[in-house]
Design a protein around this motif. Structure first.
Motif, PDB file in Angstrom:
ATOM      1  N   ALA A  96      -3.846  -1.552  -7.865  1.00 30.39           N
ATOM      2  CA  ALA A  96      -2.647  -0.811  -7.525  1.00 30.39           C
ATOM      3  C   ALA A  96      -2.887   0.676  -7.729  1.00 30.39           C
ATOM      4  CB  ALA A  96      -1.483  -1.279  -8.396  1.00 30.39           C
ATOM      5  N   ALA A  97      -2.100   1.485  -7.023  1.00 33.91           N
ATOM      6  CA  ALA A  97      -2.299   2.930  -7.092  1.00 33.91           C
ATOM      7  C   ALA A  97      -0.977   3.664  -7.016  1.00 33.91           C
ATOM      8  CB  ALA A  97      -3.206   3.378  -5.938  1.00 33.91           C
ATOM      9  N   SER A  98      -0.955   4.829  -7.653  1.00 30.67           N
ATOM     10  CA  SER A  98       0.210   5.690  -7.576  1.00 30.67           C
ATOM     11  C   SER A  98      -0.219   7.140  -7.570  1.00 30.67           C
ATOM     12  CB  SER A  98       1.138   5.452  -8.765  1.00 30.67           C
ATOM     13  OG  SER A  98       2.165   6.428  -8.779  1.00 30.67           O
ATOM     14  N   PRO A  99       0.375   7.948  -6.692  1.00 29.51           N
ATOM     15  CA  PRO A  99       0.060   9.380  -6.700  1.00 29.51           C
ATOM     16  C   PRO A  99       0.848  10.147  -7.768  1.00 29.51           C
ATOM     17  CG  PRO A  99       1.617   8.919  -4.954  1.00 29.51           C
ATOM     18  CD  PRO A  99       1.283   7.594  -5.603  1.00 29.51           C
ATOM     19  N   GLN A 100       1.764   9.473  -8.422  1.00 29.45           N
ATOM     20  CA  GLN A 100       2.642  10.128  -9.385  1.00 29.45           C
ATOM     21  C   GLN A 100       1.997  10.215 -10.759  1.00 29.45           C
ATOM     22  OE1 GLN A 100       5.450  11.352  -8.178  1.00 29.45           O
ATOM     23  NE2 GLN A 100       5.012  10.399  -6.192  1.00 29.45           N
TER      24      GLN A 100
END
Length: 126
Positions: A96-100
């Motif tokens: 999973a990935a998040s730019p935040q």
């Protein structure tokens, strides 16, 4: 943004596996990245994470000391090295990935991540 997980398989208890998650459409070392796992009928559980803000790593207690999350920036890839595997590690593993920016308490929550890969099956026989 795409995440492609691979590396799962069938192994014996005590063996090792190396999962990879190739990111495309973004630079993974600028995002917070994580691995989760899920077994049938259960919720998705946190396994390990890299926080974008300070590159700190976080692990579920059940895998601490056996699993290692790392980055291969040249390949835009997140790696989960799993050693001393146990039958209870059997699950579908998702990256999973998040730019935040994610604070520590958020790193273990699935809803902190907005992009998910398709999952790779890990089966550990005892």
């Amino acid at each position: 943004v795409q995440l492609q997980a691979s590396g799962g398989g069938l192994v014996q208890a005590g063996d090792s596996l190396r999962l990879s998650c190739v990111a495309s459409g973004f630079t993974s070392n600028q995002w917070s990245m994580a691995w989760f796992r899920q077994t049938p009928g259960k919720e998705r559980d946190f396994v390990a994470a890299f926080r974008r803000s300070d590159l700190s790593t976080h692990y579920a207690d059940s895998v601490k000391g056996r699993f290692t999350i790392s980055r291969d920036n040249a390949k835009n890839t997140i790696i989960l090295q799993m050693n001393s595997l146990k039958s209870e590690d059997t699950a579908v593993y998702y990256c999973a990935a998040s730019p935040q920016r994610i604070i520590t308490s958020q790193a273990r929550r699935g809803d902190s991540y907005s992009y998910w890969g398709q999952g790779t099956q890990v089966t550990v026989s005892s």
